[in-house]
Every structure is written in C-alpha cells, then in structure tokens.
Scaffold this active site. Structure first.
Site, PDB file in Angstrom:
ATOM      1  N   ASP A 160      18.662  10.388 -16.874  1.00 53.66           N
ATOM      2  CA  ASP A 160      19.229   9.700 -15.721  1.00 53.66           C
ATOM      3  C   ASP A 160      18.922  10.483 -14.448  1.00 53.66           C
ATOM      4  O   ASP A 160      19.007  11.717 -14.425  1.00 53.66           O
ATOM      5  CB  ASP A 160      20.753   9.572 -15.911  1.00 53.66           C
ATOM      6  N   GLU A 175      14.328   7.758 -15.541  1.00 53.51           N
ATOM      7  CA  GLU A 175      15.036   6.802 -14.679  1.00 53.51           C
ATOM      8  C   GLU A 175      14.536   7.033 -13.260  1.00 53.51           C
ATOM      9  O   GLU A 175      14.861   8.041 -12.636  1.00 53.51           O
ATOM     10  CB  GLU A 175      16.545   7.004 -14.790  1.00 53.51           C
ATOM     11  N   ASP A 195      24.448  -0.572 -14.291  1.00 54.35           N
ATOM     12  CA  ASP A 195      24.900  -0.504 -12.899  1.00 54.35           C
ATOM     13  C   ASP A 195      24.718  -1.824 -12.150  1.00 54.35           C
ATOM     14  O   ASP A 195      25.161  -1.949 -11.005  1.00 54.35           O
ATOM     15  CB  ASP A 195      24.144   0.600 -12.144  1.00 54.35           C
TER      16      ASP A 195
END
Length: 525
Positions: free
Chosen positions: A313, A360, A413
C-alpha cells in the site's frame, strides 16, 4: 555493484480474475446461538473459497489482517507480524476438539444474538483457559508439541508482541509513549517483572496467535486445494502505538522522548482537499540501509509465508514520502523526501529472487515512481472509476491499459460501482454511456469492461459482484466513522451468481492458463 532487477513473478504471466473481500466482511458463523460481530478465517472462509472455486475466480484479495486499533482500520495495527484475534473462528476450534462448545457458550454473558467486541474478547479468554487444559491431556499432546514449536519459531516477534499487549493492558490501554520510563525504554528488569506478574496476559496473546496461525495454515491449504491464490496487503507504514515502534525505536525517526519527528500522509488529492494526515512515524531509512533492511525482509518473509502475492500500500512512499511536521493539523504543510526504494527492492531481489509484489500506485504518481515499479517488474493498479472521468489521457482509462497491471472496478476506498454510477453528474453519466456504448450502464457493464481489459489480472470487489449500492461501501478516506463494517449475507448471493461469474471469466479467458500466443512477451511490463 551491479543493479539488481527482477522479471515478473509467474502469477503475473497469466490472465486471471478474482475478488476483493476482507474476511471481516464474510457472514459470521454462529457458535450455538451466538453470532460473532464480524466474519473470520474459519468455517465461513472455507465456504467462500468453495464459492470462488465454482466461479473459476483464481484470486482472493484481502486487506491487511493484523490486529487493529479501536477504529477497526486494517491499516493501523498493533503489529506488522501478528494476526488479528477477531479473525479467529472459535467454531473451528470447537470442531478441531480444542474447545468444548457447550461450556464456551455457557460462559458468555449473553445467551443469544450478535456479540459485541467485548463479548468476543471474553470468550477468547475462556477459550484460552480451555486450550491450555486441552493440550495437557493425552488427546492434546500433538497440539501441545505444535504450540511449543510455534513459540520457538516465532519468538523473534511474538515475545515482544505478547509483552506489549500485557503491558498495555496493565497500563489501562495507554499508548506506550505514556508508560512509566522503565517500561517505555524496555529496561530488562522491568520486562522481567512483567513476565513474572502477567503470565495470564502473555499466555492469552500466545494462544491467540497460535490459533490464528493454525487457522490461517488451514485456510491457505484450502485455497491451494481450490486453485485460489491468496492476495495480501502490507501497509507501507506502521502505527506509532505499535510493538514495532516500541521494540525497534532505532528503525524510526523519533526524538529522544520517543515521539515522531515527522509523520506520514499524502498531499491534497482526489479524496481530500487538505490531504490525508495519517500520523504514522517515518522510517529511519539510513539505519535500515546500514543493516541491510533486516526489519523489512523479516516483515515481507512472514507475509509471503501467508500469502501467494502481496500488495504494498502507498508504494510511492518507497521512492519519496510525504513528511508532515509533527504537530501539524493537516497534511498541507508536508514535503516530499526521497527514500531508498531502489536499494530496498534490490535487497528483496537478492533475498527472495522472485517478487510477487503489486505496487499500489494510485494518486499523485511521478515518473520516478513508475520507473522504480517497472524496473522491478511490479504490476501497478488501474481503477475504472478513475479512468472514466472524461479525461481521455488517463492511464486508468481502458484504452491506455497495459498488460502488467491489475484492473479494478473500484477498491476498498471507492464507492461501490452501483453507488458511483448513481451519483454521477448528468455530464459524467453521459460520458460513461458514450464510452461504454451503452445507454443504461450498470455494475455488470463495468465488470465486463474490467474483465475484457488487457491487464493480466482483474479484481472485482464482492459488492460489485452483488450489485450493491453505496450502503455497502467499505471505507471513505478522510473519515473515521462507519468504516470497515460492511458484511454480506449468503442470502444476498443469487443462486445463479456462480454460473454467471464463471461464464464471464471464461468469455474473457481469465482461467489462469499460460498465455497462448507466441507473440505475447509475458516479461514485458
């Protein structure tokens, strides 16, 4: 010294499709008449693997599975190594014979209904007592041997983790920065005193991690049996109030009192006009580089023991991180600071050889970040909701997709696809209809667009497979309430969904086979 790079891991050389679903979003399997507050990695997870297998979905992507803080965010954990106790399935432990289901149920403070987190924690304490009784019987002899081997094999992180939780409980949940100085500074005599006085708390942590590890191994074996890859997620930063920072202060940018000099976040972007102020301490990269990035290697090694592939991430933080001065109200006062991501990834190549890692790379991404990602043959992420914004020169737009990427309709998200479509402005809606050549675009149109992409892997959130509206949204960045709570029910799943998904997966040849065309270079990023 010659620069080290890597070729794409084998998993990225095939066309596959999968699902994004965190285990907490699974239906909770009851223990008698008691229903846990969230899904877990036991009986329900095994059933979900069967669903994926029947649908010919080859990948199950999850969010981080570490123990969470009170807000429930998987991206703020007590430990980079431990598993979340709330993901332990007590029903499974009963089926294994470790616990007695009837006496466990009778120990609960409620007789029926959905348990709260506090109820579940109390049940785990009872389960711990039953477990230690069990392993001291003749029937539990082999489990005791496995437990002792686990304690020895995981001692490098488990001992500190158990101490951290025991001290935190004795300190009424206070952050380690507020502990008495001998405990805060890890003075040997103070830690010995904890070991002597808080054996029950230490045993509780050890039991929970052994139970989690045992169930995870069973889940991973079941995933292999069902030809499904487990896709994990590593938050690039760790929480300030964590065993990682307390036990390894030299690895983080802290002052003499242990407080962070600067904290992590991101500048203003798509999700927030003031940026995101995460509050995580930054790494002391010079110290990490001096010791050969040992902390990072140990972290990744444990994750690769659990998962078949891993997403990092906020990957861009390995090239440069947004440094926000401690005490700032929001993220706007931060600045970019260069990080040694290339040296870190080179050390990974030397240690692990193949890197089944996904970067990511959403948000503000520079050429340097993309150069780093592509140099090490790491797939990035493409999100259709970002690509269908009317800007034609957009790497997320399907006509710009590249094979060595993973395409999503949306992530944890984002809003659900149905929720996103329902909230588009007339102008945006008109563009999406024209682009997809359809007068009434639905979630399934976005799913088909993702599956038809040249991107090697397509991941669809479970909410989109179920065509759910924004009430099923998992997280809204920049907010702290009503996140991470969504669960589906098996009654939400249409009887024909498996076959419908299977047909789409076959239509777009996402069966996990080797690429059939000689002209396709599977090593090209």
């Amino acid at each position: 010294m010659e620069s080290k790079t890597s070729k794409p891991a084998n998993v990225f050389k095939r066309r596959t499709a999968g699902c994004l679903l965190h285990p907490t979003s699974l239906p909770a399997e009851k223990i008698g008449n008691l229903e846990p507050p969230c899904g877990n990695i036991g009986v329900g997870a095994q059933r979900y693997l069967n669903f994926l297998s029947k649908a010919d979905l080859k990948v199950w992507q999850m969010l981080p599975t570490g123990p969470t803080h009170d807000d429930g965010s998987p991206y703020q954990s007590w430990s980079a190594h431990a598993g979340s106790p709330k993901l332990i399935c007590l029903k499974t432990l009963c089926l294994w014979g470790w616990l007695d289901e009837d006496s466990l149920i009778h120990s609960a403070s409620v007789t029926a209904g959905k348990l709260c987190e506090e109820n579940l924690a109390q049940l785990r304490e009872v389960a711990c007592t039953q477990f230690f009784d069990f392993i001291n019987t003749s029937q539990g002899k082999s489990v005791k041997k496995d437990f002792e081997a686990f304690l020895q094999a995981e001692a490098s992180w488990l001992e500190d983790y158990s101490l951290f939780l025991a001290i935190r409980k004795s300190q009424c949940g206070r952050c380690w920065l507020d502990w008495p100085t001998p405990l805060r500074l890890r003075e040997p005599a103070a830690l010995d005193n904890v070991r002597a006085q808080h054996t029950a708390s230490l045993r509780q942590a050890q039991f929970e991690q052994f139970a989690f590890s045992s169930q995870w191994k069973a889940l991973h074996q079941a995933s292999q049996d069902n030809d499904v890859l487990l896709f994990g997620d590593i938050p690039i930063f760790v929480a300030l109030d964590s065993v990682d920072v307390w036990a390894n202060p030299d690895q983080f940018m802290l002052d003499t009192e242990g407080k962070p000099v600067s904290v992590a976040g991101v500048p203003p972007d798509y999700f927030s006009e003031t940026g995101q102020h995460w509050g995580n301490p930054h790494y002391q990269w010079s110290a990490m580089e001096d010791d050969g990035f040992v902390w990072w290697k140990q972290r990744l090694e444990r994750q690769l023991d659990q998962y078949d592939l891993i997403r990092i991430d906020h990957f861009r933080g390995l090239e440069a991180y947004w440094s926000i001065p401690e005490g700032s109200v929001d993220a706007r006062s931060g600045e970019w600071v260069e990080a040694p991501g290339e040296k870190l990834l080179e050390s990974f190549v030397e240690h692990f050889h193949s890197l089944p890692i996904v970067a990511e790379n959403l948000g503000l991404i520079t050429e340097n970040v993309e150069f780093l990602r592509k140099k090490f043959s790491l797939p990035g992420m493409l999100v259709l909701q970002f690509g269908l914004d009317g800007q034609l020169q957009n790497i997320n737009a399907p006509h710009y997709h590249e094979p060595m990427n993973i395409v999503y309709t949306g992530t944890h998200d984002n809003d659900t696809s149905r929720g996103w479509l329902e909230q588009l402005s007339p102008q945006q809606s008109s563009f999406v209809q024209e682009y997809l050549n359809h007068p009434d675009v639905t979630s399934w149109d976005l799913i088909k667009t993702a599956l038809s992409s040249v991107a090697r892997m397509a991941i669809i959130p479970m909410q989109d497979w179920l065509d759910l509206d924004n009430s099923a949204r998992m997280n809204t960045p920049g907010t702290v309430e009503k996140n991470w709570l969504w669960q589906f029910s098996w009654t939400d799943v249409p009887d024909d969904l498996c076959e419908k998904v299977r047909q789409e997966v076959h239509l777009y040849d996402r069966l996990g086979r080797d690429l059939p065309f000689a002209g396709v270079d599977s090593d090209v990023v």
